[in-house]
Motif scaffolding. Structure first.
Motif, PDB file in Angstrom:
ATOM      1  N   VAL A  57      61.963  -3.766   3.692  1.00  0.00           N
ATOM      2  CA  VAL A  57      62.519  -4.258   2.433  1.00  0.00           C
ATOM      3  C   VAL A  57      62.030  -5.675   2.204  1.00  0.00           C
ATOM      4  O   VAL A  57      62.199  -6.549   3.061  1.00  0.00           O
ATOM      5  N   ILE A  58      61.380  -5.884   1.079  1.00  0.00           N
ATOM      6  CA  ILE A  58      60.946  -7.224   0.689  1.00  0.00           C
ATOM      7  C   ILE A  58      61.791  -7.633  -0.509  1.00  0.00           C
ATOM      8  O   ILE A  58      61.689  -7.019  -1.576  1.00  0.00           O
ATOM      9  N   PRO A  59      62.643  -8.644  -0.355  1.00  0.00           N
ATOM     10  CA  PRO A  59      63.404  -9.112  -1.510  1.00  0.00           C
ATOM     11  C   PRO A  59      62.440  -9.612  -2.589  1.00  0.00           C
ATOM     12  O   PRO A  59      61.419 -10.240  -2.283  1.00  0.00           O
ATOM     13  N   MET A  60      62.748  -9.293  -3.830  1.00  0.00           N
ATOM     14  CA  MET A  60      61.843  -9.692  -4.902  1.00  0.00           C
ATOM     15  C   MET A  60      62.601  -9.885  -6.210  1.00  0.00           C
ATOM     16  O   MET A  60      63.732  -9.427  -6.371  1.00  0.00           O
ATOM     17  N   GLU A  61      61.922 -10.544  -7.126  1.00  0.00           N
ATOM     18  CA  GLU A  61      62.429 -10.732  -8.481  1.00  0.00           C
ATOM     19  C   GLU A  61      61.258 -10.553  -9.430  1.00  0.00           C
ATOM     20  O   GLU A  61      60.254 -11.263  -9.333  1.00  0.00           O
ATOM     21  N   ILE A  62      61.379  -9.573 -10.319  1.00  0.00           N
ATOM     22  CA  ILE A  62      60.334  -9.310 -11.307  1.00  0.00           C
ATOM     23  C   ILE A  62      60.924  -9.608 -12.676  1.00  0.00           C
ATOM     24  O   ILE A  62      61.909  -8.987 -13.089  1.00  0.00           O
ATOM     25  N   GLU A  63      60.332 -10.554 -13.374  1.00  0.00           N
ATOM     26  CA  GLU A  63      60.825 -10.970 -14.685  1.00  0.00           C
ATOM     27  C   GLU A  63      59.825 -10.502 -15.741  1.00  0.00           C
ATOM     28  O   GLU A  63      58.634 -10.795 -15.653  1.00  0.00           O
ATOM     29  N   VAL A  64      60.322  -9.763 -16.734  1.00  0.00           N
ATOM     30  CA  VAL A  64      59.470  -9.229 -17.790  1.00  0.00           C
ATOM     31  C   VAL A  64      59.917  -9.844 -19.113  1.00  0.00           C
ATOM     32  O   VAL A  64      61.089  -9.735 -19.490  1.00  0.00           O
ATOM     33  N   ASP A 101      68.547  -7.810  -0.281  1.00  0.00           N
ATOM     34  CA  ASP A 101      68.343  -7.474   1.127  1.00  0.00           C
ATOM     35  C   ASP A 101      68.708  -6.035   1.464  1.00  0.00           C
ATOM     36  O   ASP A 101      68.186  -5.466   2.420  1.00  0.00           O
ATOM     37  N   ASP A 102      69.603  -5.428   0.663  1.00  0.00           N
ATOM     38  CA  ASP A 102      70.009  -4.043   0.941  1.00  0.00           C
ATOM     39  C   ASP A 102      68.989  -3.023   0.442  1.00  0.00           C
ATOM     40  O   ASP A 102      69.142  -1.830   0.657  1.00  0.00           O
ATOM     41  N   GLY A 103      67.932  -3.465  -0.264  1.00  0.00           N
ATOM     42  CA  GLY A 103      66.889  -2.574  -0.737  1.00  0.00           C
ATOM     43  C   GLY A 103      67.159  -1.981  -2.109  1.00  0.00           C
ATOM     44  O   GLY A 103      66.338  -1.240  -2.640  1.00  0.00           O
ATOM     45  N   VAL A 104      68.299  -2.313  -2.717  1.00  0.00           N
ATOM     46  CA  VAL A 104      68.671  -1.784  -4.028  1.00  0.00           C
ATOM     47  C   VAL A 104      68.081  -2.681  -5.114  1.00  0.00           C
ATOM     48  O   VAL A 104      68.102  -3.905  -5.004  1.00  0.00           O
ATOM     49  N   PHE A 105      67.556  -2.049  -6.162  1.00  0.00           N
ATOM     50  CA  PHE A 105      67.034  -2.783  -7.316  1.00  0.00           C
ATOM     51  C   PHE A 105      68.154  -2.967  -8.333  1.00  0.00           C
ATOM     52  O   PHE A 105      68.857  -2.016  -8.669  1.00  0.00           O
TER      53      PHE A 105
END
Length: 189
Positions: A57-64, A101-105
């Motif tokens: 799991v890679i924590p991420m933030e994708i802003e569109v 961190d839990d892998g949920v989007f």
């Protein structure tokens, strides 16, 4: 289109989440993106996404911001007289997709300047229930006038979106009437 990527790893990534120190944190900004995809290309992605190994799991933030994606159905037509499927257009003003961190989007809306920093899932019902600001005939304070002036561009964007949706609905109505009149020329609405 503008694409910005930032990958942080190590102790400096602890600001985002505890897991980011070990696995890293990915931040991506996608701005003014326009694309057209065939439905078959999306449905054929399944085999590439399947894997026997569970990924880290890679924590991420994708802003569109200001994106427009059109999906076209390229499957064979069932009826030869059919005008064909209507493309689906997804217009995105501003959304943020976060993976914790839990892998949920989590799909969230950006926070306004005056609102508290709190993540809430985006809901159509919440947007419809939000009270609309109303103009009063009484004189307004300078602070209130500034808030109303800031809301004008947002309201204009919403009006443009609604106009486009109305035009698309009218085109769909005309297309359906044309299809019905092929089979029953005397049909009246």
């Amino acid at each position: 289109p503008e694409v910005c990527l930032r990958l942080e790893v190590g102790p400096s990534a602890a600001v985002h989440s505890p897991l980011a120190v070990q696995n890293g944190f990915l931040h991506m900004l996608l701005h003014s993106y326009t694309a057209e995809f065939f439905m078959s290309s999306l449905t054929n992605l399944g085999p590439f996404l399947e894997d026997e190994i569970i990924p880290e799991v890679i924590p991420m933030e994708i802003e569109v911001v200001d994106a427009k994606i059109t999906l076209k159905d390229d499957s064979p037509q069932i009826y030869p007289t059919s005008p064909g499927p209507v493309p689906i257009t997804l217009a995105v003003d501003h959304i943020i997709l976060k993976r914790r961190d839990d892998g949920v989007f989590y799909l969230t809306a950006p926070q306004g300047e005056g609102s508290p920093k709190q993540e809430k899932p985006v809901s159509v019902l919440q947007e419809q229930k939000a009270p609309a600001p109303c103009a009063s005939a009484a004189p307004v304070a300078a602070g209130t006038r500034g808030l109303q002036l800031k809301e004008v561009p947002e309201l204009q964007r919403e009006l443009q979106t609604m106009k486009i949706a109305l035009a698309e609905a009218n085109m769909d109505k005309a297309r359906l009437l044309q299809e019905v009149r092929k089979y029953n020329p005397l049909f009246q609405l």
